[in-house]
Design a protein around this motif. Structure first.
Motif, mmCIF file in Angstrom:
data_model
loop_
_atom_site.group_PDB
_atom_site.id
_atom_site.type_symbol
_atom_site.label_atom_id
_atom_site.label_comp_id
_atom_site.label_asym_id
_atom_site.label_seq_id
_atom_site.Cartn_x
_atom_site.Cartn_y
_atom_site.Cartn_z
ATOM 1 N N HIS A 88 0.835 -1.202 0.000
ATOM 2 C CA HIS A 88 0.000 0.000 0.000
ATOM 3 C C HIS A 88 0.869 1.251 0.000
ATOM 4 N N GLU A 89 0.198 2.389 -0.165
ATOM 5 C CA GLU A 89 0.812 3.709 0.018
ATOM 6 C C GLU A 89 -0.281 4.584 0.597
ATOM 7 N N THR A 90 0.067 5.402 1.591
ATOM 8 C CA THR A 90 -0.954 6.081 2.393
ATOM 9 C C THR A 90 -1.818 7.090 1.630
ATOM 10 N N GLY A 91 -1.266 7.699 0.588
ATOM 11 C CA GLY A 91 -2.014 8.728 -0.117
ATOM 12 C C GLY A 91 -2.011 10.064 0.618
ATOM 13 N N ASN A 92 -1.215 10.154 1.681
ATOM 14 C CA ASN A 92 -1.150 11.390 2.480
ATOM 15 C C ASN A 92 0.201 12.061 2.246
ATOM 16 N N THR A 115 2.135 -3.221 9.116
ATOM 17 C CA THR A 115 3.477 -2.640 9.134
ATOM 18 C C THR A 115 3.531 -1.323 8.353
ATOM 19 N N PHE A 116 4.413 -0.413 8.804
ATOM 20 C CA PHE A 116 4.664 0.844 8.081
ATOM 21 C C PHE A 116 6.120 0.912 7.641
ATOM 22 N N VAL A 117 6.325 1.471 6.462
ATOM 23 C CA VAL A 117 7.662 1.566 5.883
ATOM 24 C C VAL A 117 7.923 2.994 5.417
ATOM 25 N N ASP A 118 9.141 3.502 5.690
ATOM 26 C CA ASP A 118 9.574 4.747 5.043
ATOM 27 C C ASP A 118 11.038 4.586 4.647
ATOM 28 N N SER A 119 11.749 5.680 4.441
ATOM 29 C CA SER A 119 13.134 5.576 3.955
ATOM 30 C C SER A 119 14.094 5.035 5.008
ATOM 31 N N GLN A 148 3.334 2.281 2.741
ATOM 32 C CA GLN A 148 4.485 3.148 2.535
ATOM 33 C C GLN A 148 4.034 4.585 2.758
ATOM 34 N N VAL A 149 4.795 5.310 3.566
ATOM 35 C CA VAL A 149 4.541 6.726 3.792
ATOM 36 C C VAL A 149 5.155 7.494 2.607
#
Ligand SMILES: [Zn+2]
Length: 240
Positions: A88-92, A115-119, A148-149
């Motif tokens: 997914h990707e948050t869209g925010n 789960t959340f993922v960023d850099s 993904q944020v």
């Protein structure tokens, strides 16, 4: 004389016609080869994946910060039996990973992911032994899901994508699932939210395709696609 002249003229016309045909055939073949080359190089060469490899970008490790407030429901085949991973990707565009996690804990009754993922992070907040609520019915009962944020720089986008691909490979390995791109045929273990919505229903969401396309074009002058992402998953899977 007249007959001979006619014969000569006719044979000239015939020769011209044949030359035209030969030229057209050669031209068509050359154009086809050139087009096939363009399609192949587009499919096999991802600028984002190449950047990750050439800049030696490494994934973060998975940080387990399980929150006990999330509901615990079994997958359709039972506890600890997911069948794949949904990306997914948050869209925010104005949130960070901490804000997203805090928001999800407050609003889990509407939706939550594992789960959340960023850099710079892979943060697992809900146990992957149990299902989460990210894609609706029937996908929720089948898949581990992560968000993904949104990132706003070239390198951070590449780092996030590497984390996302690593986490996908990590879950496949953990649950003894074979990598298989589900995004083009609705069958397999690696899904986008868009593919789940398209093939299984449950929502009309199209992430992360728009985000990948946008950041790919913006920072690398080439759309990033789920099939390119899948190749990065395979690379990570091979390294596990
Ligand atoms: Zn989604």
């Amino acid at each position: 004389m007249k007959l001979d002249e006619n014969f000569q003229n006719n044979s000239k016309v015939a020769t011209n016609g044949m030359l035209k045909k030969v030229f057209l055939t050669v031209f068509t073949v050359v154009i086809s080869i050139l087009m096939m080359g363009a399609v192949n190089s587009q499919a096999s060469s991802s600028k984002v994946n190449n950047y990750i490899a050439s800049h030696n970008i490494k994934h973060n490790s998975v940080s387990k910060q399980i929150w006990s407030g999330f509901p615990r429901n079994k997958y359709r085949h039972g506890k600890n039996k997911p069948e794949g991973v949904v990306v997914h990707e948050t869209g925010n565009s104005s949130s960070n990973i901490w804000g997203e996690i805090a928001y999800m804990k407050k609003n889990y009754r509407n939706a939550f992911v594992h789960t959340f993922v960023d850099s710079g992070h892979i943060i697992n907040i809900a146990s992957t032994k149990y299902l989460c609520w990210g894609v609706g019915y029937p996908g929720n009962a089948r898949f581990v899901q992560f968000e993904q944020v949104q990132m706003h720089h070239k390198k951070s986008f590449a780092e996030e994508v590497e984390n996302a691909a690593y986490y996908t490979a990590y879950i496949l390995k953990e649950y003894h699932l074979k990598p298989n791109d589900a995004c083009y045929d609705g069958k397999g273990t690696v899904w986008s939210h868009r593919a789940v919505a398209h093939y299984l229903g449950g929502s009309d969401h199209t992430d992360p395709n728009g985000y990948y396309k946008n950041r790919g074009k913006k920072y690398f002058h080439q759309s990033y696609t789920m099939s390119q992402f899948y190749k990065l998953v395979l690379t990570n899977y091979g390294n596990l």
